[in-house]
Design a protein around this motif. Sequence first.
Motif, mmCIF file in Angstrom:
data_model
loop_
_atom_site.group_PDB
_atom_site.id
_atom_site.type_symbol
_atom_site.label_atom_id
_atom_site.label_comp_id
_atom_site.label_asym_id
_atom_site.label_seq_id
_atom_site.Cartn_x
_atom_site.Cartn_y
_atom_site.Cartn_z
ATOM 1 N N ASP A 155 1.180 -0.999 -0.064
ATOM 2 C CA ASP A 155 -0.593 0.093 0.245
ATOM 3 C C ASP A 155 1.153 0.996 -0.330
ATOM 4 N N PRO A 156 0.662 1.648 -1.158
ATOM 5 C CA PRO A 156 1.749 3.319 -1.164
ATOM 6 C C PRO A 156 1.583 4.075 0.199
ATOM 7 N N ARG A 157 0.364 4.347 0.154
ATOM 8 C CA ARG A 157 0.250 5.417 1.229
ATOM 9 C C ARG A 157 1.339 4.826 2.810
ATOM 10 N N THR A 158 1.183 4.029 3.522
ATOM 11 C CA THR A 158 2.049 3.362 4.213
ATOM 12 C C THR A 158 3.478 3.542 4.685
ATOM 13 N N ALA A 159 4.347 3.937 3.777
ATOM 14 C CA ALA A 159 5.509 4.346 4.280
ATOM 15 C C ALA A 159 5.603 6.043 3.907
ATOM 16 N N ARG A 160 4.827 6.690 3.511
ATOM 17 C CA ARG A 160 4.607 7.973 2.939
ATOM 18 C C ARG A 160 3.592 8.294 5.017
ATOM 19 N N LEU A 161 2.798 7.733 5.494
ATOM 20 C CA LEU A 161 2.344 8.033 6.854
ATOM 21 C C LEU A 161 3.551 7.939 8.028
ATOM 22 N N PHE A 162 4.530 6.550 7.876
ATOM 23 C CA PHE A 162 5.380 6.273 8.525
ATOM 24 C C PHE A 162 6.411 7.676 8.675
ATOM 25 N N ALA A 163 6.712 7.928 7.226
ATOM 26 C CA ALA A 163 7.401 9.380 7.229
ATOM 27 C C ALA A 163 7.255 10.611 7.185
ATOM 28 N N ILE A 164 5.921 10.738 7.827
ATOM 29 C CA ILE A 164 5.249 11.823 8.116
ATOM 30 C C ILE A 164 5.039 12.026 9.066
ATOM 31 N N ALA A 165 4.949 10.073 10.752
ATOM 32 C CA ALA A 165 4.727 10.179 11.766
ATOM 33 C C ALA A 165 6.515 10.768 12.290
ATOM 34 N N ALA A 166 7.535 9.814 11.618
ATOM 35 C CA ALA A 166 8.787 10.169 12.096
ATOM 36 C C ALA A 166 9.574 11.493 12.184
ATOM 37 N N ASP A 167 9.494 12.077 11.053
ATOM 38 C CA ASP A 167 9.688 13.708 10.610
ATOM 39 C C ASP A 167 8.803 14.093 11.212
ATOM 40 N N ASN A 168 8.045 14.556 12.146
ATOM 41 C CA ASN A 168 7.317 14.591 13.273
ATOM 42 C C ASN A 168 7.768 14.605 14.810
ATOM 43 N N GLY A 169 8.584 13.345 15.369
ATOM 44 C CA GLY A 169 9.268 13.075 16.185
ATOM 45 C C GLY A 169 7.408 12.604 16.345
ATOM 46 N N LEU A 170 6.941 11.103 16.273
ATOM 47 C CA LEU A 170 5.724 10.894 16.701
ATOM 48 C C LEU A 170 5.730 9.790 16.090
ATOM 49 N N SER A 171 7.119 9.044 15.858
ATOM 50 C CA SER A 171 7.099 7.648 15.367
ATOM 51 C C SER A 171 7.939 6.629 16.520
ATOM 52 N N GLY A 172 6.709 6.461 17.310
ATOM 53 C CA GLY A 172 6.546 5.414 19.034
ATOM 54 C C GLY A 172 6.630 3.575 19.293
ATOM 55 N N ARG A 173 6.425 3.393 20.234
ATOM 56 C CA ARG A 173 5.831 2.126 20.176
ATOM 57 C C ARG A 173 5.324 1.382 19.217
ATOM 58 N N HIS A 174 3.763 2.492 19.287
ATOM 59 C CA HIS A 174 2.385 1.388 18.572
ATOM 60 C C HIS A 174 3.230 1.260 16.773
ATOM 61 N N ILE A 175 4.128 2.480 15.967
ATOM 62 C CA ILE A 175 4.546 1.845 15.262
ATOM 63 C C ILE A 175 5.375 1.206 14.650
ATOM 64 N N GLU A 176 6.015 0.940 16.509
ATOM 65 C CA GLU A 176 6.852 -0.465 16.183
ATOM 66 C C GLU A 176 6.764 -1.526 16.229
ATOM 67 N N LEU A 177 5.849 -1.516 16.869
ATOM 68 C CA LEU A 177 4.762 -2.865 16.978
ATOM 69 C C LEU A 177 3.921 -3.437 15.699
ATOM 70 N N MET A 178 3.212 -2.045 14.650
ATOM 71 C CA MET A 178 2.478 -2.772 14.117
ATOM 72 C C MET A 178 3.635 -3.432 12.894
ATOM 73 N N GLN A 179 4.653 -2.667 12.985
ATOM 74 C CA GLN A 179 5.836 -3.243 11.890
ATOM 75 C C GLN A 179 6.670 -4.202 12.093
ATOM 76 N N LEU A 180 6.733 -4.299 13.799
ATOM 77 C CA LEU A 180 7.180 -6.281 14.156
ATOM 78 C C LEU A 180 5.653 -7.046 14.292
ATOM 79 N N ILE A 181 4.444 -6.327 14.202
ATOM 80 C CA ILE A 181 3.858 -7.425 13.524
ATOM 81 C C ILE A 181 3.880 -8.651 12.064
#
Lengths: 258, 258, 258, 258
Positions: A155-181
Motif C-alpha cells: 500500500d503506497p500510503r503506508t511508507a508515506r504516513l510512517f515517514a510523516i510520523a517520524a519527521d514529526n517526532g511521533l514514531s513510537g511504540r505503536h508504529i514499531e509494534l505494527m511493523q513487527l506484527i
Amino acid sequence: MKGRKRLKSNLGWSTTDRIVVQGHDLVELIGNTSLGDFAFLELKGRLPTPEESAVFNAIAVTLVEHGLTPSAIAARLTYFGAPESLQGAVAAGILGMGSRFGGSIEEAARTLQESLASAAPDADPRDRAREIVARYQATKQPIAGLGHPIHRPADPRTARLFAIAADNGLSGRHIELMQLISVEASAAYGRDLPVNATGAIGAILGELDFPWQVGRGLAVIARAIGLVAHIQEELAEPLAGEIWSRVDEEASEHNRSG
Amino acid sequence: MKGRKRLKSNLGWSTTDRIVVQGHDLVELIGNTSLGDFAFLELKGRLPTPEESAVFNAIAVTLVEHGLTPSAIAARLTYFGAPESLQGAVAAGILGMGSRFGGSIEEAARTLQESLASAAPDADPRDRAREIVARYQATKQPIAGLGHPIHRPADPRTARLFAIAADNGLSGRHIELMQLISVEASAAYGRDLPVNATGAIGAILGELDFPWQVGRGLAVIARAIGLVAHIQEELAEPLAGEIWSRVDEEASEHNRSG
Amino acid sequence: MKGRKRLKSNLGWSTTDRIVVQGHDLVELIGNTSLGDFAFLELKGRLPTPEESAVFNAIAVTLVEHGLTPSAIAARLTYFGAPESLQGAVAAGILGMGSRFGGSIEEAARTLQESLASAAPDADPRDRAREIVARYQATKQPIAGLGHPIHRPADPRTARLFAIAADNGLSGRHIELMQLISVEASAAYGRDLPVNATGAIGAILGELDFPWQVGRGLAVIARAIGLVAHIQEELAEPLAGEIWSRVDEEASEHNRSG
Amino acid sequence: MKGRKRLKSNLGWSTTDRIVVQGHDLVELIGNTSLGDFAFLELKGRLPTPEESAVFNAIAVTLVEHGLTPSAIAARLTYFGAPESLQGAVAAGILGMGSRFGGSIEEAARTLQESLASAAPDADPRDRAREIVARYQATKQPIAGLGHPIHRPADPRTARLFAIAADNGLSGRHIELMQLISVEASAAYGRDLPVNATGAIGAILGELDFPWQVGRGLAVIARAIGLVAHIQEELAEPLAGEIWSRVDEEASEHNRSG
C-alpha cells in the motif's frame, strides 16, 4: 431539580454574545484554526501542536476518497431516489462505514493499544508481535492492518504516513509494534503481509494518544467529505441510473429466462 | 458494451501502485494538504490558493459545533439504543441537517447567486437588495441569513468572517449584496436584522465561486466532526438516559393523570 | 412548569400495569388485530372497518417488494460494510424512499385531494381532469400516477386495486378523477397513459380519507418489510460483493486506460 | 460473463405483464394477503398457516408503539431540522433499534435456539435453564428477556402472547425453556424475574422456526410503522421544539453560570 444529573456538554455552549467550543472562544478560533485542527480540538479537548497537526491531518486526508466504493455507490443510489435530501444520501454512505471498513482501523488501533497497555516496560516488542499473530492464527481471522487486495507490492500510503510520523517526532511504540506484527505475520504465513493504510493509521492514532474508538469516528469524518463530493458529482453527471441498470440487467435476464 | 455510459468518477481511482484523487497523486497530497484544503480539492476539483484556504477553513470551522442542538441530541439518543454503531448515531445526527439548518446557508447563497447572475453589469446593488426584501415580504417568509434567536445585538461570527474574507481579498459582490439586504430589511421591518453566520457563509460561498448547493454539503461535512465528538463524549459521560427521562417524566405525568 | 407545553403524545403511553395505544389497551389488541390493521390504527386513530381493512392492506402489500431496486441495492451495500447493524442497512434503503419513489404516491394523492377540495359540489370531474392535465403540460412535468417504464400495456396492479376498492364500497370521487386524468392525458399526449400502481394507491388514500402526506409514510412502512427480507437474503447468499465488482470493473477499466 | 455470479434475488422480479414475489404472482396476493402475512411470506419464503398468521401478527403488533422512546424522540428532532424528508426522520428512529432494543429479542431468541440445538433429545430442560442462568451470572450480564423497568408485577404482554401461542398449537420447547429460565433466574437472584415481552417474542420466534437474526428485523419492521405515526403527529402538533428547549434550558443554565 434535586437529584437530577446536569445536562452539560463540554463541547460547546453559547450566550447572547459568545460561543465557546472546548473552552475556546469560537470567534478567536475562526481564521486561526484549520478544519483538521478544529477536528483535533473537538476530539481531544485541546488544539494540536504543529507536529500533531501535521500527522493528524495526514491520516485524516488519507481516508477521504476511494472512488466508487460500496458506500459511495449507496449514497449515489439514495440520492437518485431522494434528490431533495443531500443529507440523506451522505447518511446512507456513512452507514456503510462499519466494522468492515472503519472497523479495521479501530481493530488495528485496539490490538496495539491493549497489547502495549498490558506489556511490562522492559518486554521485548517482538514477543508482543508474535503473541498477537499467534492469537489471530488460532482464530483464523485476517490480521487487522496487514495486506491489501489491490495494492502490490505494498500500500503506497503506508511508507508515506510512517515517514510523516517520524519527521514529526511521533514514531513510537505503536508504529514499531505494527511493523513487527507485519514481520512476524509474513514469517508465520510464508508470504509478504505489509502494513496497509488502515494499519498505519491505527498505529498513528496510538502515537497521538487517541483511544482506539476514535478510529471509526475519524473514518466517518473523512468519508463525509468524500461523500458530499460524490453527491455533487452526481448532481452534475449522474451515474446512479446507469449503476442500477447494470445490476437490473442481470436481474432482468434472470427474469426473462426464469 | 456499446451504447452504455461509462461508470467513471473523476473524484478518485486507483491502480496497483497509485491512488489518484481529483488528478493528484494521493501520496503526494498526504503530508502537504490539510483536511480543510483536501475538502476544497474534493468539492472544487483543484487545490485552494492560500487566500481561498484561509477563507474556506474559516467558514467550515464555524459550522462544526453548536452544543446540544436537535441533531446532537438525536445522535446521542440513537447511540443509546445502538452502541455497536457509531456510524448510525452520526448518520442520525446528519439527517437533521436539512432545510431548516443546512438549508438556510443554501438559501442565502442561492438568493445572492441568482440575483447577481441575472443582474445587469451596471445595476445598482441597492435595487437588487430592495427587490429581494420585497419578494420575501410578499411571501411573509423570514429572510435567509438575517437575524438570530439568541445572539444580541448581532451574531459575533459575522464580523469575523467578513473581516477574514476582506483580509484575503475575497470580499466582493456577494458579501456587499448580503450586507445591503440587511440594511434594506432592517428599514423595511423597522427593526435591526443583522447578517447572521449562515448569511455570512452563504455570501462567502459565492465569493469562493461555489454553487449554492454546496451550502448544505458544507454544513454536513462540518457537523460530522461535531457529531463524532458528541458520541465520544457520550461514550465517556452519557447524557442520553437523562435526556430521555426529562422527556418521559412529562409523558409519565400525563400517563398517570390520563 | 407554568407556560410550558405538555410533552404529550396520543399515540402511546404506559403505566405499571397497562400499555395504551391510540386509546386502546395494547393487550386487548394483541391477538385481535393484524399488523396492517394496527398500522391503520396508528395512522388514523381508530381501527378500520372490514372494508377499510381489505383496501388498506391491499395498497400496503403492493409496496413491499420490487426486487433489486436502488434502495434494495443501497441497503445490501451498506450491510456489506457494516454487518453489525441490520438497522443501518434498512435505514440506508429507507433513505431512498424520497420524492422520486414514495413521492409519486404523495403527489398523485395531493393532486386529487386539492382538486376535489376546491371543486364546487356540482362541478364536472372531466373539467377537473382537463385542468390538471393542462397544468402538468404547462410545466412539462410527467403526470404523477400515469404510465410505467416497464409494464405494458398497463401496470397489472392498477385494475386489481381498483376492483378491490369497488368490491368494498370504497371507489369514489378520487378514483374517478384519477381515471379521468388518464383519459384526458392520453388524449392530450396522443399515447396511452394508463394509471399505474402509485396513481391507484394515491387515489385510494383519498377514498380512505388519509391526508396525502401519508403516501410517503406508507411506502416507507411497506418497504421496511422488503428491506429486512433483502438483508436476510444477503445474510444467507450475499450479492453485495458481486454488485460492487460490476461497478468497479468498469471503473477499473477506466483506471487502467486512464 | 463467464465465472461471474448471477445477480439474482429470490424475493422479487418482474416482466412486462407480471410481478412475482417469493414465487407468487403479486396481483393474486393483493386483496388476499394482509400486510402481516405478506411480511411472513417475505421473511420465510411461504405464506403462513392460519395459526402461524395469528401468532406472527400478535408478536409484530406488540412492537409497533411505545410512546416517547429515544427512537421516537430522535425521529421527531430529525424531522424538526429536515421537514422535507419524512424518510430521513423515520430512518433516524430506526437507527436506534440496535443492540439495546431490537437486540434483546435477538439475544433471547439466540440463547434459546442455540441451547435447544445443542441439547440431547432426552435432556431435562431444567438443566438447560440452569446452565443458561449460570452463564449469565458468571458474566454479570442481565438475562435477555427477563424483568422490566416499569411493569409490575409482570409485563402484561407476556401472558397474552403465550396464551395466543398455546391457542394456536405453537407453544413448544422454546417457550417452555424461556419460562424455566425465569423460574431458575428468580431462584438464583432471589427476586421475581418474570419473562418480559422481548423474551416472549424471542421464544415465539423459535416456535415459528425463524432464525434468531430475524428478531432485530421484526423490531425494525414494527417500529417503522410507529415512527411514521409519530412524524404524522409531529406534523399536526409538533413536540420537537419543546423537547429541544427542555434539554437546552438546562444547558443554558449551565451556560449562564458557566
